[in-house]
Write a protein that holds these residues in place. Structure first.
Motif, PDB file in Angstrom:
ATOM      1  N   SER A  27      -3.990   6.741   1.537  1.00  0.00           N
ATOM      2  CA  SER A  27      -3.731   8.135   1.164  1.00  0.00           C
ATOM      3  C   SER A  27      -2.314   8.555   1.522  1.00  0.00           C
ATOM      4  CB  SER A  27      -4.734   9.066   1.843  1.00  0.00           C
ATOM      5  OG  SER A  27      -6.023   8.840   1.339  1.00  0.00           O
ATOM      6  N   GLU A  31       0.170   9.563  -1.405  1.00  0.00           N
ATOM      7  CA  GLU A  31       0.380  11.001  -1.539  1.00  0.00           C
ATOM      8  C   GLU A  31       1.643  11.515  -0.862  1.00  0.00           C
ATOM      9  OE1 GLU A  31      -3.245  12.814  -0.176  1.00  0.00           O
ATOM     10  OE2 GLU A  31      -4.455  11.540  -1.490  1.00  0.00           O
ATOM     11  N   GLU A  32       2.063  10.876   0.238  1.00  0.00           N
ATOM     12  CA  GLU A  32       3.170  11.422   1.018  1.00  0.00           C
ATOM     13  C   GLU A  32       4.434  10.567   1.014  1.00  0.00           C
ATOM     14  OE1 GLU A  32       1.923  12.617   4.974  1.00  0.00           O
ATOM     15  OE2 GLU A  32      -0.130  12.916   4.249  1.00  0.00           O
TER      16      GLU A  32
END
Length: 93
Positions: A27, A31-32
């Motif tokens: 994740s 996402e980051e």
């Protein structure tokens, strides 16, 4: 990007915890940090008594980016080792 091996000794009491950590790691990467960190693969280490560690292969813009990823994903880091070459005798099974 450069390639690194990340050693995570005695990271998890059992494989269930490792599965949760892998989900968090994915994740954070997707996402980051999609431009800074790419997770290539991991090898799970038998640390005895059901505990597991890992050796993870990543591409990253820097060691600092890998440390940010580990902090955001709540992953232990024993050591980050820059890799300079890959020698493949046989592909992973």
């Amino acid at each position: 990007m450069n390639r690194y091996a990340i050693l995570r000794r005695d990271g998890w009491a059992h494989q269930e915890e490792l599965s949760q950590a892998a989900t968090r790691s994915s994740s954070v990467v997707e996402e980051e940090m999609p431009d800074d960190v790419h997770w290539i693969r991991s090898y799970v280490l038998d640390e005895g008594g059901g505990a597991v560690g890992t050796v993870c292969i990543f591409e990253a813009t820097s060691v600092a980016a890998l440390r940010l990823h580990a902090t955001a994903a709540r992953l232990p880091v024993t050591e980050i080792i820059p890799l300079i070459e890959t020698v493949v005798i046989r592909p992973d099974p």
